[in-house]
Design a protein around this motif. Structure first.
Motif, PDB file in Angstrom:
ATOM      1  N   PRO A  74     114.891  70.900  61.477  1.00 11.59           N
ATOM      2  CA  PRO A  74     113.874  70.056  62.176  1.00 11.59           C
ATOM      3  C   PRO A  74     112.423  70.112  61.572  1.00 11.59           C
ATOM      4  N   ASP A  75     112.085  71.440  61.164  1.00  8.92           N
ATOM      5  CA  ASP A  75     110.732  71.530  60.595  1.00  8.92           C
ATOM      6  C   ASP A  75     110.343  70.974  59.242  1.00  8.92           C
ATOM      7  N   LEU A  76     111.480  70.177  58.553  1.00  9.05           N
ATOM      8  CA  LEU A  76     111.318  69.441  57.440  1.00  9.05           C
ATOM      9  C   LEU A  76     111.150  67.861  57.919  1.00  9.05           C
ATOM     10  N   VAL A  77     111.193  67.438  58.980  1.00  8.25           N
ATOM     11  CA  VAL A  77     111.411  66.032  59.375  1.00  8.25           C
ATOM     12  C   VAL A  77     110.059  65.697  60.346  1.00  8.25           C
ATOM     13  N   ALA A  78     109.877  64.422  60.532  1.00  6.25           N
ATOM     14  CA  ALA A  78     108.806  64.190  61.384  1.00  6.25           C
ATOM     15  C   ALA A  78     109.338  64.291  62.924  1.00  6.25           C
ATOM     16  N   PRO A  79     108.588  64.380  63.837  1.00  7.96           N
ATOM     17  CA  PRO A  79     108.975  64.633  64.991  1.00  7.96           C
ATOM     18  C   PRO A  79     109.968  63.743  65.821  1.00  7.96           C
ATOM     19  N   PRO A  80     109.728  62.310  65.474  1.00 12.76           N
ATOM     20  CA  PRO A  80     110.473  61.358  66.067  1.00 12.76           C
ATOM     21  C   PRO A  80     112.017  61.468  65.355  1.00 12.76           C
ATOM     22  N   VAL A  81     112.127  61.625  64.151  1.00 11.49           N
ATOM     23  CA  VAL A  81     113.215  61.885  63.408  1.00 11.49           C
ATOM     24  C   VAL A  81     113.954  63.101  63.898  1.00 11.49           C
ATOM     25  N   ALA A  82     113.417  64.282  64.266  1.00 10.74           N
ATOM     26  CA  ALA A  82     113.959  65.484  64.716  1.00 10.74           C
ATOM     27  C   ALA A  82     114.556  65.160  66.187  1.00 10.74           C
ATOM     28  N   THR A  83     113.854  64.211  66.864  1.00 10.92           N
ATOM     29  CA  THR A  83     114.357  63.801  68.299  1.00 10.92           C
ATOM     30  C   THR A  83     115.607  63.076  68.210  1.00 10.92           C
ATOM     31  N   LEU A  84     115.875  62.426  67.326  1.00  8.89           N
ATOM     32  CA  LEU A  84     116.990  61.380  67.143  1.00  8.89           C
ATOM     33  C   LEU A  84     118.082  62.334  66.708  1.00  8.89           C
ATOM     34  N   LEU A  85     117.847  63.038  65.611  1.00  8.92           N
ATOM     35  CA  LEU A  85     118.862  63.940  65.101  1.00  8.92           C
ATOM     36  C   LEU A  85     119.208  65.114  66.164  1.00  8.92           C
ATOM     37  N   SER A  86     118.370  65.500  66.729  1.00  9.50           N
ATOM     38  CA  SER A  86     118.646  66.708  67.656  1.00  9.50           C
ATOM     39  C   SER A  86     119.405  66.169  68.890  1.00  9.50           C
ATOM     40  N   ALA A  87     119.393  65.109  69.303  1.00  5.19           N
ATOM     41  CA  ALA A  87     119.953  64.352  70.242  1.00  5.19           C
ATOM     42  C   ALA A  87     121.396  63.580  70.413  1.00  5.19           C
ATOM     43  N   SER A  88     121.786  63.926  68.864  1.00  5.29           N
ATOM     44  CA  SER A  88     123.107  63.466  68.474  1.00  5.29           C
ATOM     45  C   SER A  88     123.889  64.300  67.548  1.00  5.29           C
ATOM     46  N   GLU A  89     124.895  63.847  67.104  1.00  5.08           N
ATOM     47  CA  GLU A  89     125.837  64.600  66.268  1.00  5.08           C
ATOM     48  C   GLU A  89     125.388  64.349  64.787  1.00  5.08           C
ATOM     49  N   LEU A  90     124.329  63.619  64.470  1.00  2.56           N
ATOM     50  CA  LEU A  90     123.865  63.451  63.309  1.00  2.56           C
ATOM     51  C   LEU A  90     123.585  64.547  62.616  1.00  2.56           C
ATOM     52  N   ALA A  91     122.828  65.276  63.048  1.00  3.48           N
ATOM     53  CA  ALA A  91     122.140  66.747  62.611  1.00  3.48           C
ATOM     54  C   ALA A  91     123.075  67.353  61.664  1.00  3.48           C
ATOM     55  N   ALA A  92     124.518  67.338  62.412  1.00  3.22           N
ATOM     56  CA  ALA A  92     125.339  68.252  61.381  1.00  3.22           C
ATOM     57  C   ALA A  92     126.035  67.466  60.351  1.00  3.22           C
ATOM     58  N   ARG A  93     125.480  66.298  60.158  1.00  6.06           N
ATOM     59  CA  ARG A  93     126.003  65.553  59.062  1.00  6.06           C
ATOM     60  C   ARG A  93     124.708  65.259  57.943  1.00  6.06           C
ATOM     61  N   ALA A  94     123.418  65.949  58.347  1.00  9.10           N
ATOM     62  CA  ALA A  94     122.312  65.558  57.587  1.00  9.10           C
ATOM     63  C   ALA A  94     121.941  66.546  56.624  1.00  9.10           C
ATOM     64  N   TYR A  95     121.461  66.356  55.679  1.00 18.89           N
ATOM     65  CA  TYR A  95     120.703  67.366  54.851  1.00 18.89           C
ATOM     66  C   TYR A  95     119.307  67.034  54.367  1.00 18.89           C
ATOM     67  N   VAL A  96     118.700  68.119  54.024  1.00 19.67           N
ATOM     68  CA  VAL A  96     117.118  67.835  53.601  1.00 19.67           C
ATOM     69  C   VAL A  96     116.777  68.546  52.477  1.00 19.67           C
ATOM     70  N   ALA A  97     115.852  67.829  51.819  1.00 20.92           N
ATOM     71  CA  ALA A  97     115.317  68.737  50.700  1.00 20.92           C
ATOM     72  C   ALA A  97     113.994  68.854  50.630  1.00 20.92           C
ATOM     73  N   GLU A  98     113.336  69.993  50.462  1.00 25.38           N
ATOM     74  CA  GLU A  98     111.552  70.235  50.543  1.00 25.38           C
ATOM     75  C   GLU A  98     111.341  69.615  49.155  1.00 25.38           C
ATOM     76  N   ILE A  99     110.084  68.962  49.128  1.00 25.16           N
ATOM     77  CA  ILE A  99     109.593  68.399  47.767  1.00 25.16           C
ATOM     78  C   ILE A  99     108.289  68.505  47.785  1.00 25.16           C
ATOM     79  N   ASP A 100     107.791  68.144  46.647  1.00 20.12           N
ATOM     80  CA  ASP A 100     106.200  68.147  46.338  1.00 20.12           C
ATOM     81  C   ASP A 100     105.783  67.069  46.941  1.00 20.12           C
TER      82      ASP A 100
END
Length: 179
Positions: free
Chosen positions: A15-41
């Protein structure tokens, strides 16, 4: 199993690598388990720079643009999601779908303030509930899609089919036209 997309450094959703509204939606659903992130410049947030830096094919990425349709005094915001190798048919299919006379890209400052996301990082995940999200069917047919995370310093990676199942999504054939 974490997917491999070029040299993009993917890790399970944080959740620290996405904007708050994105974290809210992902955290409130099963989508977080299917999501990946990449920290970039942040300098690599734009599609071509990202593709060049990490060896990504243009069809692995999807761009999300915010548009504003108008019919008289009525303004109708929406988001359009198309493969990075295409452009949204704003003056054709989008205009007809929104049932508006005029349609154009929303002003950058307005889009940023309304979404709670950074310019260059706007994603269909976590947009305002009242907005229709128009997604090209080609996006939903990709095994994995790289989209914005709401921040310029990271990317979100989801199965393409998931983007077609987000709240407010309308999947359209031919939304993306050749660039």
């Amino acid at each position: 199993m974490t997917p491999t997309l070029g040299a993009l450094p993917l890790e399970p959703y944080r959740p620290d690598l996405v904007a708050p509204p994105v974290a809210t939606l992902l955290s409130a659903s099963e989508l977080a388990a299917r999501a990946y992130v990449a920290e970039i410049d942040p300098a690599l947030a734009d599609t071509q720079a990202l593709n060049d830096a990490f060896g990504l094919d243009a069809d692995l990425g999807a761009n999300c643009v915010v548009v504003m349709g108008r019919r008289g005094a009525d303004e109708r915001p929406a988001a359009c999601v198309v493969l990075s190798s295409t452009r949204a048919d704003v003056n054709g299919l989008v205009r007809r779908t929104l049932d508006v006379r005029k349609c154009s890209f929303a002003p950058q400052d307005w889009a940023v303030s309304q979404t709670g996301m950074e310019h260059g990082g706007i994603t269909p995940v976590g947009l305002p509930e009242a907005w229709p999200i128009l997604v090209d069917r080609a996006v939903t047919q990709q095994a994995w899609v790289v989209v914005g995370s709401g921040l310029r310093r990271s990317k979100l990676v989801l199965p393409g089919a998931v983007l077609g199942q987000l709240p407010g999504v309308v999947v359209l054939d031919g939304l993306g036209t050749p660039a």
